[in-house]
Motif scaffolding. Sequence first.
Motif, PDB file in Angstrom:
ATOM      1  N   HIS A   1      33.265  20.026  87.926  1.00 40.42           N
ATOM      2  CA  HIS A   1      31.885  20.073  88.408  1.00 40.42           C
ATOM      3  C   HIS A   1      31.129  21.114  87.572  1.00 40.42           C
ATOM      4  N   PRO A   2      29.853  20.895  87.298  1.00 38.27           N
ATOM      5  CA  PRO A   2      29.121  21.891  86.496  1.00 38.27           C
ATOM      6  C   PRO A   2      29.214  23.313  87.063  1.00 38.27           C
ATOM      7  N   ALA A   3      29.292  23.430  88.390  1.00 40.87           N
ATOM      8  CA  ALA A   3      29.356  24.767  88.987  1.00 40.87           C
ATOM      9  C   ALA A   3      30.751  25.394  88.887  1.00 40.87           C
ATOM     10  N   ASP A   4      31.683  24.701  88.232  1.00 43.58           N
ATOM     11  CA  ASP A   4      32.989  25.320  87.969  1.00 43.58           C
ATOM     12  C   ASP A   4      32.943  26.230  86.747  1.00 43.58           C
TER      13      ASP A   4
ATOM     14  N   ASN B   1      35.852  15.368  72.279  1.00 41.69           N
ATOM     15  CA  ASN B   1      35.395  15.194  73.657  1.00 41.69           C
ATOM     16  C   ASN B   1      36.554  15.021  74.623  1.00 41.69           C
ATOM     17  N   LYS B   2      37.531  14.228  74.214  1.00 44.38           N
ATOM     18  CA  LYS B   2      38.687  14.011  75.090  1.00 44.38           C
ATOM     19  C   LYS B   2      39.500  15.288  75.240  1.00 44.38           C
ATOM     20  N   ALA B   3      39.617  16.028  74.147  1.00 45.83           N
ATOM     21  CA  ALA B   3      40.396  17.281  74.200  1.00 45.83           C
ATOM     22  C   ALA B   3      39.719  18.292  75.137  1.00 45.83           C
ATOM     23  N   ILE B   4      38.383  18.306  75.125  1.00 45.87           N
ATOM     24  CA  ILE B   4      37.649  19.241  75.999  1.00 45.87           C
ATOM     25  C   ILE B   4      37.927  18.925  77.466  1.00 45.87           C
ATOM     26  N   ILE B   5      37.725  17.672  77.841  1.00 48.50           N
ATOM     27  CA  ILE B   5      37.851  17.327  79.261  1.00 48.50           C
ATOM     28  C   ILE B   5      39.308  17.435  79.731  1.00 48.50           C
ATOM     29  N   GLU B   6      40.240  17.031  78.883  1.00 48.03           N
ATOM     30  CA  GLU B   6      41.646  17.138  79.286  1.00 48.03           C
ATOM     31  C   GLU B   6      42.056  18.606  79.456  1.00 48.03           C
ATOM     32  N   SER B   7      41.607  19.453  78.522  1.00 47.61           N
ATOM     33  CA  SER B   7      41.955  20.880  78.620  1.00 47.61           C
ATOM     34  C   SER B   7      41.389  21.495  79.900  1.00 47.61           C
ATOM     35  N   LEU B   8      40.096  21.256  80.145  1.00 50.58           N
ATOM     36  CA  LEU B   8      39.445  21.888  81.294  1.00 50.58           C
ATOM     37  C   LEU B   8      39.997  21.335  82.613  1.00 50.58           C
ATOM     38  N   THR B   9      40.290  20.038  82.630  1.00 53.22           N
ATOM     39  CA  THR B   9      40.873  19.456  83.852  1.00 53.22           C
ATOM     40  C   THR B   9      42.253  20.068  84.107  1.00 53.22           C
ATOM     41  N   GLY B  10      43.031  20.263  83.055  1.00 51.61           N
ATOM     42  CA  GLY B  10      44.359  20.869  83.202  1.00 51.61           C
ATOM     43  C   GLY B  10      44.275  22.280  83.758  1.00 51.61           C
TER      44      GLY B  10
ATOM     45  N   ALA C   1      30.982  19.974  78.189  1.00 52.18           N
ATOM     46  CA  ALA C   1      31.691  19.353  79.311  1.00 52.18           C
ATOM     47  C   ALA C   1      30.701  18.747  80.295  1.00 52.18           C
ATOM     48  N   VAL C   2      29.627  19.477  80.613  1.00 54.48           N
ATOM     49  CA  VAL C   2      28.657  18.950  81.583  1.00 54.48           C
ATOM     50  C   VAL C   2      28.028  17.668  81.037  1.00 54.48           C
ATOM     51  N   LYS C   3      27.710  17.668  79.746  1.00 51.76           N
ATOM     52  CA  LYS C   3      27.136  16.450  79.155  1.00 51.76           C
ATOM     53  C   LYS C   3      28.119  15.293  79.270  1.00 51.76           C
ATOM     54  N   LEU C   4      29.386  15.578  79.013  1.00 51.17           N
ATOM     55  CA  LEU C   4      30.393  14.501  79.079  1.00 51.17           C
ATOM     56  C   LEU C   4      30.587  14.006  80.517  1.00 51.17           C
ATOM     57  N   LEU C   5      30.518  14.924  81.480  1.00 52.45           N
ATOM     58  CA  LEU C   5      30.708  14.533  82.886  1.00 52.45           C
ATOM     59  C   LEU C   5      29.569  13.655  83.362  1.00 52.45           C
TER      60      LEU C   5
END
Length: 325
Positions: free
Chosen positions: A26-29, A293-302, A319-323
Amino acid sequence: MQLIRRNRILRQSPATRALVSETILHPADFIVPMFIIEGSKVQEEIASMPGYFRRSIDLTVAEVKELWNMGIRCVLLFIKCKDELKDNKGTEALNPNGLMQRSIKAIKDACPDMVVMTDVALDPFSSFGHDGIVENNEIVNDPTVEVLAKMSVSHAMAGADFVAPSDMMDGRVLAIRLALEEAGYTKTGIMSYSAKYASCFYGPFRDALDSAPGFGDKKTYQMDYANRIEAVKETLMDVEEGADIVMVKPAMAYLDIIREVADAVQVPVSAYHVSGEYAMIKAAAKMGWLDENKAIIESLTGIKRAGAKLIATYFAKDAVKLLNR
Ligand code: PBG
């Protein structure tokens, strides 16, 4: 084949996967680190952090407004101190009209609801590039803590919502809490870098602020990356001393520590996805070896899955743009 448990049922379509997804960013994370320099209309790209900038206060304020409009709710401020203002005691850190204090005021004036956190440590102000005061080639604990407490009050006075001690001195959270209480800043929070390891992954950050240690390393105060129990001890002590949020740093080589700390404490846990972690993804993506882009979201989700509610990351905006896609 006759099976009574088919695990792939829950993975069969995007909709099914969305139903059972456990971790949603979430952006507020996100906590957005910002590097601030003197001047006006100045924006400098950091060589080892492509796509990331040092900015003067005016451009920082404009960026903060943009972040707010994207749903981001927290920034973490670092300043680049001029060489001629650096000394052993971090005198400039206490200047009520210093770059940090002016930055806090400008941001809170322009975007009062943004949660402003400030770095509390002496390294950007230290002629030795160390987080504490140096005596006989040693980083001395107790005199450093006194300065950190004053520095925290000075940030609170300028309007900081949270101070974020990143120095790893003993007893600084309690000293900061008591100093804030005494000065009447009962609404100022403390986000403590509780388990901060002596890591090579801070390299690009030290370029950004020109704050590399002039002699030795930071191993007498930052933690040994071989250790786990110490992280829990440090974090529990910081909570007892009054930390509102605790942090593990770096993130990706320390996911086990994030989980362990999250299980041990009753306060929100943050993780710092540090400059070297940013640089690695950027470099591999530039070479065409990773999908950025995939590396960003996978890293942050992990990192979130490991137990971090909050993530300080240079990828927050991406990340916010990708979400939102
Ligand atoms: C300094 C500080 C550091 C970082 C945050 N605060 C560097 C260090 O300890 O040497 C690192 C952040 C990053 O690498 O992104 N007190």
